[in-house]
Structures are given as structure tokens and as C-alpha cells.
Design a protein around this motif. Structure first.
Motif, PDB file in Angstrom:
ATOM      1  N   ARG A 184      39.862 -43.313 -34.145  1.00 34.79           N
ATOM      2  CA  ARG A 184      38.501 -43.933 -33.850  1.00 34.79           C
ATOM      3  C   ARG A 184      38.140 -45.304 -34.572  1.00 34.79           C
ATOM      4  NH1 ARG A 184      33.554 -40.465 -32.638  1.00 34.79           N
ATOM      5  NH2 ARG A 184      32.767 -42.410 -31.656  1.00 34.79           N
ATOM      6  N   TYR A 185      38.427 -44.834 -35.918  1.00 33.09           N
ATOM      7  CA  TYR A 185      38.082 -46.134 -36.818  1.00 33.09           C
ATOM      8  C   TYR A 185      39.144 -47.410 -36.600  1.00 33.09           C
ATOM      9  CZ  TYR A 185      37.331 -48.668 -41.370  1.00 33.09           C
ATOM     10  OH  TYR A 185      37.191 -49.665 -42.274  1.00 33.09           O
ATOM     11  N   ALA A 186      40.589 -46.863 -36.406  1.00 35.50           N
ATOM     12  CA  ALA A 186      41.374 -47.684 -36.170  1.00 35.50           C
ATOM     13  C   ALA A 186      41.351 -48.755 -34.955  1.00 35.50           C
ATOM     14  CB  ALA A 186      42.694 -46.975 -36.160  1.00 35.50           C
ATOM     15  N   ARG A 187      40.665 -47.936 -34.004  1.00 38.06           N
ATOM     16  CA  ARG A 187      40.332 -48.632 -32.687  1.00 38.06           C
ATOM     17  C   ARG A 187      39.098 -49.462 -32.794  1.00 38.06           C
ATOM     18  NH1 ARG A 187      41.871 -43.416 -30.194  1.00 38.06           N
ATOM     19  NH2 ARG A 187      39.852 -42.898 -30.189  1.00 38.06           N
ATOM     20  N   GLY A 188      38.312 -49.282 -33.717  1.00 36.43           N
ATOM     21  CA  GLY A 188      37.261 -50.227 -33.821  1.00 36.43           C
ATOM     22  C   GLY A 188      35.835 -49.576 -33.416  1.00 36.43           C
ATOM     23  N   GLU A 189      36.012 -48.196 -33.044  1.00 41.95           N
ATOM     24  CA  GLU A 189      34.983 -47.555 -32.369  1.00 41.95           C
ATOM     25  C   GLU A 189      33.913 -47.164 -33.355  1.00 41.95           C
ATOM     26  OE1 GLU A 189      36.449 -44.113 -30.328  1.00 41.95           O
ATOM     27  OE2 GLU A 189      37.910 -45.386 -29.108  1.00 41.95           O
ATOM     28  N   LEU A 190      34.252 -47.086 -34.579  1.00 40.16           N
ATOM     29  CA  LEU A 190      33.312 -46.890 -35.854  1.00 40.16           C
ATOM     30  C   LEU A 190      33.430 -47.873 -36.985  1.00 40.16           C
ATOM     31  CD1 LEU A 190      34.582 -42.889 -36.655  1.00 40.16           C
ATOM     32  CD2 LEU A 190      32.410 -43.940 -35.272  1.00 40.16           C
ATOM     33  N   SER A 191      32.184 -48.182 -37.480  1.00 40.52           N
ATOM     34  CA  SER A 191      31.992 -49.122 -38.395  1.00 40.52           C
ATOM     35  C   SER A 191      32.416 -48.288 -39.693  1.00 40.52           C
ATOM     36  CB  SER A 191      30.643 -49.444 -38.590  1.00 40.52           C
ATOM     37  OG  SER A 191      29.838 -48.722 -39.014  1.00 40.52           O
ATOM     38  N   SER A 192      32.671 -49.267 -40.835  1.00 43.88           N
ATOM     39  CA  SER A 192      33.127 -48.875 -41.991  1.00 43.88           C
ATOM     40  C   SER A 192      32.091 -47.658 -42.795  1.00 43.88           C
ATOM     41  CB  SER A 192      33.410 -49.718 -43.057  1.00 43.88           C
ATOM     42  OG  SER A 192      34.300 -50.542 -42.805  1.00 43.88           O
ATOM     43  N   ASP A 193      30.900 -48.040 -42.502  1.00 46.32           N
ATOM     44  CA  ASP A 193      30.040 -47.030 -43.044  1.00 46.32           C
ATOM     45  C   ASP A 193      30.054 -45.614 -42.210  1.00 46.32           C
ATOM     46  OD1 ASP A 193      29.016 -48.889 -44.988  1.00 46.32           O
ATOM     47  OD2 ASP A 193      27.511 -49.859 -43.553  1.00 46.32           O
ATOM     48  N   GLU A 194      29.815 -45.561 -40.893  1.00 43.68           N
ATOM     49  CA  GLU A 194      29.955 -44.588 -40.116  1.00 43.68           C
ATOM     50  C   GLU A 194      31.300 -43.721 -40.503  1.00 43.68           C
ATOM     51  OE1 GLU A 194      27.869 -45.620 -35.714  1.00 43.68           O
ATOM     52  OE2 GLU A 194      29.692 -46.729 -36.344  1.00 43.68           O
ATOM     53  N   TYR A 195      32.347 -44.377 -40.659  1.00 38.87           N
ATOM     54  CA  TYR A 195      33.644 -43.777 -40.707  1.00 38.87           C
ATOM     55  C   TYR A 195      33.620 -42.821 -42.429  1.00 38.87           C
ATOM     56  CZ  TYR A 195      38.397 -43.164 -42.354  1.00 38.87           C
ATOM     57  OH  TYR A 195      39.547 -42.327 -42.737  1.00 38.87           O
ATOM     58  N   ARG A 196      33.005 -43.901 -43.382  1.00 43.74           N
ATOM     59  CA  ARG A 196      32.866 -43.108 -44.590  1.00 43.74           C
ATOM     60  C   ARG A 196      31.628 -41.957 -44.613  1.00 43.74           C
ATOM     61  NH1 ARG A 196      31.460 -47.908 -46.674  1.00 43.74           N
ATOM     62  NH2 ARG A 196      33.255 -49.380 -46.597  1.00 43.74           N
TER      63      ARG A 196
END
Length: 90
Positions: free
Chosen positions: A68-80
Motif C-alpha cells: 500500500r505504501y509503494a502504491r502511494g495509498e499511505l503517507s510516510s507518517d501513516e506507514y510509520r
């Protein structure tokens, strides 16, 4: 007649040790393969110096999060934030 039969047996017996050895090696190979298949093979730690050592398997949740992070569905903050939550519950 007895002499000819004796020579034939001698020649046949000479090859029997080779056939027996090959059968023994085949059985040993089958046992080793069966043990590795059942046991999952030999695993080595990361620090063992083995260049082909596999890293620990990631969970399905971590794989989905990374995708999801790689596809851009999550921001960096959401991912972390979600990664930290996964690591806390692992």
C-alpha cells in the motif's frame, strides 16, 4: 562344464559389489532427501557467514502494508505509524 560355470559366476560376482554400493548410495540419498523435505532443510542464522541465508519471513500484514505504501495509498507518517503498531503486536 564345471570350469566354465565357475568363471561365469566369478565375473558376475565381481560386478555385484558395485551394484550393491550403488543401491546403498541411492538409499542414503533418499533418506537424506526425505529428512530435508520433512524438516524444511538446514537453516542458518544471519551471522553464520552463509551468503544464501534467507531473511526471516515477513508477515502477510507487513507485506500488505509495504504494498500500500509503494502504491502511494499511505503517507510516510501513516506507514510509520502502522508499521510501529504491527511491530508492537508481533
Amino acid at each position: 562344464m564345471g570350469t566354465g560355470m565357475g568363471m561365469g559366476m566369478g565375473m558376475g560376482m565381481g560386478w555385484m559389489w558395485l551394484v550393491g554400493l550403488l543401491v546403498l548410495l541411492g538409499v542414503v540419498l533418499l533418506v537424506v532427501l526425505a529428512v530435508r523435505a520433512v524438516g524444511g532443510g538446514i537453516t542458518r542464522g544471519v551471522g553464520s557467514g552463509d551468503a544464501t541465508a534467507r531473511p526471516p519471513a515477513r508477515s502477510r500484514a507487513r507485506e500488505l502494508l509495504d504494498a500500500r505504501y509503494a502504491r502511494g495509498e499511505l503517507s510516510s507518517d501513516e506507514y510509520r505509524e502502522r508499521l510501529q503498531t504491527l511491530e508492537e503486536h508481533a
